[in-house]
Design a protein around this motif. Structure first.
Motif, PDB file in Angstrom:
ATOM      1  N   VAL A 231       0.806  -1.200   0.074  1.00 28.27           N
ATOM      2  CA  VAL A 231      -0.053   0.051   0.201  1.00 28.27           C
ATOM      3  C   VAL A 231       0.944   1.117   0.093  1.00 28.27           C
ATOM      4  O   VAL A 231       1.935   1.265   0.742  1.00 28.27           O
ATOM      5  CB  VAL A 231      -1.014   0.203   1.163  1.00 28.27           C
ATOM      6  N   THR A 232       0.470   2.203  -0.812  1.00 25.01           N
ATOM      7  CA  THR A 232       1.318   3.334  -0.922  1.00 25.01           C
ATOM      8  C   THR A 232       0.269   4.743  -0.715  1.00 25.01           C
ATOM      9  O   THR A 232      -0.744   4.623  -1.465  1.00 25.01           O
ATOM     10  CB  THR A 232       1.965   3.709  -2.387  1.00 25.01           C
ATOM     11  N   ALA A 233       0.558   5.573   0.000  1.00 19.80           N
ATOM     12  CA  ALA A 233      -0.065   6.766   0.215  1.00 19.80           C
ATOM     13  C   ALA A 233       0.719   7.920  -0.003  1.00 19.80           C
ATOM     14  O   ALA A 233       2.110   8.079   0.238  1.00 19.80           O
ATOM     15  CB  ALA A 233      -0.809   6.759   1.475  1.00 19.80           C
ATOM     16  N   GLY A 234       0.283   9.012  -0.781  1.00 18.84           N
ATOM     17  CA  GLY A 234       1.205  10.050  -1.205  1.00 18.84           C
ATOM     18  C   GLY A 234       0.605  11.217  -1.594  1.00 18.84           C
ATOM     19  O   GLY A 234      -0.814  11.204  -1.829  1.00 18.84           O
ATOM     20  N   VAL A 235       1.457  12.380  -1.770  1.00 20.45           N
ATOM     21  CA  VAL A 235       0.638  13.736  -2.083  1.00 20.45           C
ATOM     22  C   VAL A 235       1.465  14.095  -3.350  1.00 20.45           C
ATOM     23  O   VAL A 235       2.750  14.159  -3.347  1.00 20.45           O
ATOM     24  CB  VAL A 235       0.722  14.865  -0.999  1.00 20.45           C
ATOM     25  N   ARG A 236       0.833  14.433  -4.457  1.00 20.96           N
ATOM     26  CA  ARG A 236       1.496  15.008  -5.426  1.00 20.96           C
ATOM     27  C   ARG A 236       1.185  16.440  -5.542  1.00 20.96           C
ATOM     28  O   ARG A 236       0.135  16.899  -5.294  1.00 20.96           O
ATOM     29  CB  ARG A 236       1.018  14.426  -6.830  1.00 20.96           C
ATOM     30  N   ASN A 237       2.074  17.419  -5.816  1.00 24.13           N
ATOM     31  CA  ASN A 237       2.129  18.659  -5.661  1.00 24.13           C
ATOM     32  C   ASN A 237       1.652  19.026  -4.220  1.00 24.13           C
ATOM     33  O   ASN A 237       0.708  19.777  -3.887  1.00 24.13           O
ATOM     34  CB  ASN A 237       1.026  19.454  -6.798  1.00 24.13           C
ATOM     35  N   LEU A 238       2.678  18.905  -3.543  1.00 27.37           N
ATOM     36  CA  LEU A 238       2.604  19.036  -1.832  1.00 27.37           C
ATOM     37  C   LEU A 238       2.232  20.456  -1.525  1.00 27.37           C
ATOM     38  O   LEU A 238       1.626  20.668  -0.536  1.00 27.37           O
ATOM     39  CB  LEU A 238       3.744  18.510  -1.347  1.00 27.37           C
ATOM     40  N   TRP A 239       2.746  21.437  -2.112  1.00 28.14           N
ATOM     41  CA  TRP A 239       2.753  22.630  -1.575  1.00 28.14           C
ATOM     42  C   TRP A 239       1.504  23.352  -2.599  1.00 28.14           C
ATOM     43  O   TRP A 239       1.277  24.600  -2.342  1.00 28.14           O
ATOM     44  CB  TRP A 239       3.849  23.598  -1.878  1.00 28.14           C
ATOM     45  N   ASN A 240       0.804  22.478  -3.453  1.00 31.34           N
ATOM     46  CA  ASN A 240      -0.301  23.232  -4.077  1.00 31.34           C
ATOM     47  C   ASN A 240       0.154  24.508  -5.015  1.00 31.34           C
ATOM     48  O   ASN A 240      -0.597  25.185  -5.147  1.00 31.34           O
ATOM     49  CB  ASN A 240      -1.570  23.582  -3.253  1.00 31.34           C
ATOM     50  N   GLU A 241       1.178  24.095  -5.643  1.00 31.59           N
ATOM     51  CA  GLU A 241       1.610  25.190  -6.550  1.00 31.59           C
ATOM     52  C   GLU A 241       1.080  25.211  -7.960  1.00 31.59           C
ATOM     53  O   GLU A 241       1.122  24.370  -8.693  1.00 31.59           O
ATOM     54  CB  GLU A 241       3.178  24.982  -6.581  1.00 31.59           C
ATOM     55  N   ASN A 242       0.658  26.341  -8.193  1.00 29.49           N
ATOM     56  CA  ASN A 242      -0.136  26.417  -9.701  1.00 29.49           C
ATOM     57  C   ASN A 242       0.975  26.745 -10.712  1.00 29.49           C
ATOM     58  O   ASN A 242       1.836  27.549 -10.435  1.00 29.49           O
ATOM     59  CB  ASN A 242      -1.113  27.578  -9.621  1.00 29.49           C
ATOM     60  N   PRO A 243       1.066  25.965 -11.687  1.00 23.58           N
ATOM     61  CA  PRO A 243       1.654  26.309 -12.888  1.00 23.58           C
ATOM     62  C   PRO A 243       1.633  27.815 -13.340  1.00 23.58           C
ATOM     63  O   PRO A 243       0.662  28.415 -13.065  1.00 23.58           O
ATOM     64  CB  PRO A 243       1.573  25.302 -14.076  1.00 23.58           C
ATOM     65  N   PRO A 244       2.632  28.289 -13.840  1.00 21.54           N
ATOM     66  CA  PRO A 244       2.590  29.624 -14.334  1.00 21.54           C
ATOM     67  C   PRO A 244       1.594  29.759 -15.428  1.00 21.54           C
ATOM     68  O   PRO A 244       1.437  29.071 -16.243  1.00 21.54           O
ATOM     69  CB  PRO A 244       4.227  29.819 -14.862  1.00 21.54           C
ATOM     70  N   VAL A 245       1.010  31.093 -15.569  1.00 19.84           N
ATOM     71  CA  VAL A 245       0.251  31.409 -16.600  1.00 19.84           C
ATOM     72  C   VAL A 245       0.770  32.581 -17.622  1.00 19.84           C
ATOM     73  O   VAL A 245       1.443  33.373 -17.329  1.00 19.84           O
ATOM     74  CB  VAL A 245      -1.251  32.016 -15.816  1.00 19.84           C
ATOM     75  N   ILE A 246       0.490  32.127 -18.829  1.00 20.37           N
ATOM     76  CA  ILE A 246       0.780  33.373 -19.858  1.00 20.37           C
ATOM     77  C   ILE A 246      -0.336  33.555 -20.819  1.00 20.37           C
ATOM     78  O   ILE A 246      -1.388  33.103 -20.511  1.00 20.37           O
ATOM     79  CB  ILE A 246       1.863  32.338 -20.858  1.00 20.37           C
ATOM     80  N   SER A 247      -0.049  34.733 -21.539  1.00 21.92           N
ATOM     81  CA  SER A 247      -1.145  35.030 -22.342  1.00 21.92           C
ATOM     82  C   SER A 247      -1.671  33.932 -23.522  1.00 21.92           C
ATOM     83  O   SER A 247      -0.749  33.253 -23.899  1.00 21.92           O
ATOM     84  CB  SER A 247      -0.904  36.245 -23.300  1.00 21.92           C
ATOM     85  N   ALA A 248      -3.006  33.941 -23.722  1.00 24.79           N
ATOM     86  CA  ALA A 248      -3.432  33.018 -24.741  1.00 24.79           C
ATOM     87  C   ALA A 248      -2.869  33.297 -26.092  1.00 24.79           C
ATOM     88  O   ALA A 248      -2.800  34.434 -26.431  1.00 24.79           O
ATOM     89  CB  ALA A 248      -4.903  33.159 -24.669  1.00 24.79           C
TER      90      ALA A 248
END
Length: 192
Positions: free
Chosen positions: A175-192
């Motif tokens: 059994v494995t338990a984990g957290v991906r993106n531990l600090w809840n960091e949003n990826p950067p945003v650019i202009s469309a």
């Protein structure tokens, strides 16, 4: 080094229009480059054919660097992994007569990416902490925009994503338990 010829891909209507309009004025004709994917009727209305097409050439070249270190520590074993990829070329062209365009360092095409993790295993337990990294990128030169005066945001900084997990292994099951993106960091945003 990977080279694919006649690979199938969709370019996107916006990219087709942009690349047609940004093409050399001598090439700005209905039968060359990306402009050959645009039809204009008598009223001047445009139809963009964004279907899957065979790319003449798609190249990816680079180097992979890997470091792995294992050491017995206390009752268990510590393991360190580091993997970095350096892209030296990411290029493609839609038609055989088009020039190859290198996208390394532009948005969606970082020059460097990497992962690092450290884990500690003892008895039936394993703890792991890892970091994924994507180097910052920008497309100002490609779109001939000055970052100081542009109304567009075409640059992103380095992006890090932290992950952690704990694992327990018994006879016949794990059994494995984990957290991906531990600090809840949003990826950067650019202009469309």
């Amino acid at each position: 080094e990977i080279e694919v010829e006649n690979g199938v891909s969709r370019t996107g209507a916006g990219q087709i229009l942009t690349r047609c309009y940004d093409s050399n004025p001598a090439d700005f004709a209905a039968d060359t480059g990306f402009c050959r994917l645009i039809d204009r009727n008598a009223a001047g209305d445009l139809t963009v054919r964004d279907s899957y097409v065979n790319l003449a050439t798609d190249n990816v070249k680079g180097l992979d660097y890997t470091v792995r270190y294992r050491k017995d520590v206390g009752p268990g074993t510590a393991l360190f992994n580091l993997a970095v990829t350096q892209y030296t070329e990411i290029s493609n062209k839609l038609f055989a007569e088009d020039p190859l365009e290198d996208y390394v360092g532009m948005i969606d095409n970082p020059e460097f990416t990497g992962t690092a993790d450290v884990s500690y295993a003892w008895d039936k337990w394993r703890l792991r902490y890892g970091v994924e990294w994507i180097q910052g990128m920008d497309s100002y030169d490609y779109y001939e925009e000055d970052p100081a005066t542009s109304i567009y945001d075409l640059e992103v900084g380095d992006y890090f994503q932290h992950n952690t997990s704990v694992q327990y292994t018994a006879e016949g099951w794990t059994v494995t338990a984990g957290v991906r993106n531990l600090w809840n960091e949003n990826p950067p945003v650019i202009s469309a």
